[in-house]
Scaffold this motif. Structure first.
Motif, PDB file in Angstrom:
ATOM      1  N   ASN A 153      35.923  52.784  42.254  1.00 18.37           N
ATOM      2  CA  ASN A 153      36.439  51.416  42.350  1.00 18.37           C
ATOM      3  C   ASN A 153      36.997  50.933  41.019  1.00 18.37           C
ATOM      4  OD1 ASN A 153      33.818  51.386  41.278  1.00 18.37           O
ATOM      5  ND2 ASN A 153      33.229  49.481  42.291  1.00 18.37           N
ATOM      6  N   VAL A 154      36.504  51.450  39.913  1.00 15.75           N
ATOM      7  CA  VAL A 154      37.027  51.089  38.596  1.00 15.75           C
ATOM      8  C   VAL A 154      38.476  51.548  38.438  1.00 15.75           C
ATOM      9  CG1 VAL A 154      36.737  51.492  36.108  1.00 15.75           C
ATOM     10  CG2 VAL A 154      34.738  51.047  37.544  1.00 15.75           C
ATOM     11  N   ASP A 155      38.866  52.601  39.144  1.00 18.13           N
ATOM     12  CA  ASP A 155      40.218  53.160  39.023  1.00 18.13           C
ATOM     13  C   ASP A 155      41.273  52.352  39.773  1.00 18.13           C
ATOM     14  OD1 ASP A 155      39.149  55.319  37.579  1.00 18.13           O
ATOM     15  OD2 ASP A 155      38.813  56.487  39.399  1.00 18.13           O
ATOM     16  N   LEU A 156      40.857  51.461  40.659  1.00 16.26           N
ATOM     17  CA  LEU A 156      41.843  50.772  41.497  1.00 16.26           C
ATOM     18  C   LEU A 156      42.768  49.885  40.673  1.00 16.26           C
ATOM     19  CD1 LEU A 156      39.788  49.807  44.688  1.00 16.26           C
ATOM     20  CD2 LEU A 156      41.148  51.856  44.236  1.00 16.26           C
ATOM     21  N   ALA A 157      42.255  49.234  39.633  1.00 13.16           N
ATOM     22  CA  ALA A 157      43.091  48.329  38.843  1.00 13.16           C
ATOM     23  C   ALA A 157      44.251  49.086  38.186  1.00 13.16           C
ATOM     24  CB  ALA A 157      42.245  47.619  37.787  1.00 13.16           C
ATOM     25  N   ARG A 158      43.937  50.170  37.494  1.00 15.17           N
ATOM     26  CA  ARG A 158      45.002  50.934  36.836  1.00 15.17           C
ATOM     27  C   ARG A 158      45.953  51.562  37.861  1.00 15.17           C
ATOM     28  NH1 ARG A 158      45.033  52.456  31.432  1.00 15.17           N
ATOM     29  NH2 ARG A 158      43.316  51.603  30.177  1.00 15.17           N
ATOM     30  N   THR A 159      45.430  51.942  38.996  1.00 21.01           N
ATOM     31  CA  THR A 159      46.270  52.542  40.041  1.00 21.01           C
ATOM     32  C   THR A 159      47.282  51.542  40.566  1.00 21.01           C
ATOM     33  OG1 THR A 159      44.491  54.068  40.662  1.00 21.01           O
ATOM     34  CG2 THR A 159      46.219  53.667  42.294  1.00 21.01           C
ATOM     35  N   ILE A 160      46.827  50.331  40.860  1.00 19.51           N
ATOM     36  CA  ILE A 160      47.725  49.283  41.350  1.00 19.51           C
ATOM     37  C   ILE A 160      48.785  48.953  40.300  1.00 19.51           C
ATOM     38  CG2 ILE A 160      47.813  46.818  41.925  1.00 19.51           C
ATOM     39  CD1 ILE A 160      45.061  47.252  43.314  1.00 19.51           C
ATOM     40  N   LEU A 161      48.363  48.816  39.055  1.00 24.16           N
ATOM     41  CA  LEU A 161      49.313  48.471  37.992  1.00 24.16           C
ATOM     42  C   LEU A 161      50.320  49.589  37.767  1.00 24.16           C
ATOM     43  CD1 LEU A 161      46.809  46.779  35.521  1.00 24.16           C
ATOM     44  CD2 LEU A 161      48.542  45.646  36.930  1.00 24.16           C
ATOM     45  N   ASN A 173      55.647  45.387  46.740  1.00 22.33           N
ATOM     46  CA  ASN A 173      54.638  44.373  46.994  1.00 22.33           C
ATOM     47  C   ASN A 173      53.274  45.073  47.022  1.00 22.33           C
ATOM     48  OD1 ASN A 173      56.621  42.270  47.487  1.00 22.33           O
ATOM     49  ND2 ASN A 173      57.017  43.309  49.433  1.00 22.33           N
ATOM     50  N   ILE A 174      52.232  44.336  46.741  1.00 24.91           N
ATOM     51  CA  ILE A 174      50.876  44.879  46.747  1.00 24.91           C
ATOM     52  C   ILE A 174      50.067  44.130  47.790  1.00 24.91           C
ATOM     53  CG2 ILE A 174      48.821  45.370  45.388  1.00 24.91           C
ATOM     54  CD1 ILE A 174      51.303  46.710  44.246  1.00 24.91           C
ATOM     55  N   LEU A 175      49.458  44.849  48.716  1.00 25.89           N
ATOM     56  CA  LEU A 175      48.599  44.234  49.728  1.00 25.89           C
ATOM     57  C   LEU A 175      47.293  45.012  49.779  1.00 25.89           C
ATOM     58  CD1 LEU A 175      48.039  42.284  52.032  1.00 25.89           C
ATOM     59  CD2 LEU A 175      49.300  43.794  53.557  1.00 25.89           C
ATOM     60  N   LEU A 176      46.228  44.397  49.291  1.00 26.23           N
ATOM     61  CA  LEU A 176      44.901  45.007  49.302  1.00 26.23           C
ATOM     62  C   LEU A 176      44.022  44.263  50.296  1.00 26.23           C
ATOM     63  CD1 LEU A 176      42.617  46.837  48.303  1.00 26.23           C
ATOM     64  CD2 LEU A 176      42.297  45.272  46.366  1.00 26.23           C
ATOM     65  N   VAL A 177      43.619  44.965  51.344  1.00 21.77           N
ATOM     66  CA  VAL A 177      42.683  44.411  52.323  1.00 21.77           C
ATOM     67  C   VAL A 177      41.315  45.017  52.009  1.00 21.77           C
ATOM     68  CG1 VAL A 177      42.099  44.162  54.758  1.00 21.77           C
ATOM     69  CG2 VAL A 177      44.517  44.240  54.051  1.00 21.77           C
ATOM     70  N   LEU A 178      40.362  44.160  51.697  1.00 26.20           N
ATOM     71  CA  LEU A 178      39.018  44.601  51.316  1.00 26.20           C
ATOM     72  C   LEU A 178      38.015  43.989  52.283  1.00 26.20           C
ATOM     73  CD1 LEU A 178      37.712  46.197  48.791  1.00 26.20           C
ATOM     74  CD2 LEU A 178      36.932  43.925  48.108  1.00 26.20           C
ATOM     75  N   SER A 179      37.251  44.834  52.937  1.00 27.60           N
ATOM     76  CA  SER A 179      36.177  44.336  53.800  1.00 27.60           C
ATOM     77  C   SER A 179      34.861  44.409  53.044  1.00 27.60           C
ATOM     78  CB  SER A 179      36.122  45.142  55.101  1.00 27.60           C
ATOM     79  OG  SER A 179      35.961  46.517  54.816  1.00 27.60           O
ATOM     80  N   ASP A 180      33.787  44.038  53.704  1.00 25.56           N
ATOM     81  CA  ASP A 180      32.487  43.950  53.044  1.00 25.56           C
ATOM     82  C   ASP A 180      31.483  44.847  53.760  1.00 25.56           C
ATOM     83  OD1 ASP A 180      29.928  43.062  52.087  1.00 25.56           O
ATOM     84  OD2 ASP A 180      30.867  41.227  51.406  1.00 25.56           O
TER      85      ASP A 180
END
Length: 474
Positions: free
Chosen positions: A331-339, A7-14
């Protein structure tokens, strides 16, 4: 090893600065639940934003593309929600996908979330109390404090799912965004006097014009909307600046405490479901934030406190607890990392690299330098000037080209271009600009060529005023 997909759970704050997390050595607060993610997995020390503004960073996280590639260069840019994202790729691979929280990428046809089976998002910046939530069925006012509401909604969606297919949930918090409104449970936790940052009284004596023009000084630019109460009337200018710092930081850190408790709730929920070991749990923020560093609040600049994002990752089935990861990540690397972690194919248009092998223990280098570009030149509130640059493990080279180039939200005023260079090993606080130091002439030349090469590799256009490094290959 296991064949089960996580499962993938990404918690992102601001706007959550890494130096407001005790796992990163914070001296102003304690965040036990966030720290626990790092204790179960890894703390990433050099996760860097490529354009430190909310909307562009969120677009880059989703699409795995730099701002010039996905078209979201400023807070006022329109996002094309039909672009491939890690959510669409996960959905195509059989994941159930959901997002709850701050979207901040536009509203309406072509801008609402796509690639999600379930979405409930804040409208615009969102409200701290009784937030409006937009979903495919319309707009609802959700009673309660926003951090609690979003946590409740996200967990409820996963609990509603039937079947064994893996899920991906994004909980995108509003806090601790300006104007920093904590809830009653956490208000007042940080009233004891806080230490001033070492660079609070930075005079920018070696910097370019951009630092002097920026309207982000704690002493001068926090408003009564931020401070919420009147200061004592008998304070000197120096005392008033310190009072404003304390007042702003109290609320900011109290909001962070609410986020930390939310993460604790999510972790307990995963344990109760028996999903903790098989969930890639990631905590990050859309960018960093100045917490009085260099006398500032806000972000936007390429300087460390703004550029550096927290990134805490656990996945007990695959990621063993280990020392902080030092390789360069964006931050650009997060997509490929998750996939990569999910065993799903990235879209060919995605940039960046997967750092999942490094999270699992590989010592291989990820990249020798990362590229940064801030476009929203001389905007009407912060007045930060447009610039780009690169950061290596030791150096940071910055070109303030100081021209809006027509990007949304930029002014039409142009200023003389200027260079800055910092040696992060000898000057980690970035107070000594060495761009014109003869001892660093060779270093500047090498970095200038690497900047030109990196722009070509990523498909970005240098500003016309940027001198061409004559020894660079075409």
């Amino acid at each position: 090893m296991t064949d089960r997909r996580p499962n993938i759970l990404l918690v992102l704050s601001d706007d959550h600065a890494s130096h407001a997390i005790s796992a990163y050595g914070s001296v102003v607060t304690h965040t036990p639940h966030l720290d626990a993610i790092a204790e179960r997995g890894r703390r990433v020390d050099n996760c860097l934003c490529t354009n430190s503004v909310c909307t562009p960073s969120r677009a880059s996280i989703l699409t795995g593309q730099h701002s010039h590639k996905n078209g979201v260069t400023t807070l006022h840019s329109a996002f094309d929600a039909s672009l491939p994202t890690f959510a669409t790729q996960l959905q195509a691979a059989g994941y159930r996908t959901g997002i709850v929280g701050k979207w901040h990428l536009g509203e309406g046809e072509g801008h609402d979330p796509q690639g999600f089976d379930h979405w409930e998002v804040l409208r615009g910046q969102g409200e701290y109390v009784d937030p409006q939530l937009l979903s495919p069925t319309g707009v609802e006012i959700a009673p309660g404090y926003v951090t609690d509401v979003l946590t409740d909604r996200g967990l409820a969606w996963v609990d509603s799912l039937d079947g064994d297919e893996p899920w991906c949930l994004l909980i995108y918090h509003k806090a601790p965004h300006r104007n920093w409104q904590p809830d009653e449970r956490h208000a007042g936790l940080h009233r004891d006097p806080l230490p001033l940052p070492h660079t609070f009284e930075d005079d920018y004596s070696t910097r370019s014009s951009a630092a002097h023009l920026a309207a982000m000084r704690v002493a001068d630019h926090l408003t009564m909307h931020d401070l919420k109460i009147d200061p004592p009337t008998d304070l000197s200018r120096e005392q008033l600046a310190r009072w404003k710092y304390q007042r702003f930081m109290e609320d900011y850190l109290d909001c962070v405490a609410g986020i930390d408790d939310s993460v604790g709730r999510v972790t307990s929920w995963l344990q109760e479901r028996g999903d903790l070991d098989d969930t890639l749990m990631m905590y990050s923020s859309d960018q960093g934030f100045f917490l009085g560093d260099h006398g500032w609040f806000d972000k936007r600049f390429i300087y460390e406190e703004s550029m550096r994002m927290p990134l805490l990752v656990s996945y007990p089935r695959r990621i063993e607890p280990g020392p902080p990861m030092q390789q360069l990540v964006t931050n650009v690397d997060l997509a490929r990392t998750i996939l990569d972690a999910a065993g799903a194919e990235p879209h060919p248009d995605m940039q960046g690299v997967s750092v999942f092998p490094q999270l699992c223990g590989s010592t291989a280098e990820t990249q020798d330098a990362v590229y940064y570009r801030y476009y929203e030149h001389d905007d009407r509130e912060s007045h930060v000037l447009a610039h780009y640059g690169l950061r290596t493990d030791r150096y940071k080279l910055i070109y303030f080209y100081n021209d809006g180039l027509g990007h949304p939200g930029s002014s039409t005023r142009r200023f003389v271009p200027e260079w800055e260079l910092y040696d992060l090993r000898t000057d980690p606080n970035e107070v000594q600009n060495i761009a014109h130091d003869p001892a660093y002439a060779d270093v500047r030349g090498q970095l200038t060529r690497r900047l030109w090469e990196l722009q070509a590799e990523l498909g970005d256009e240098p500003h016309p005023d940027q001198p061409h490094p004559s020894t660079t290959k075409d």
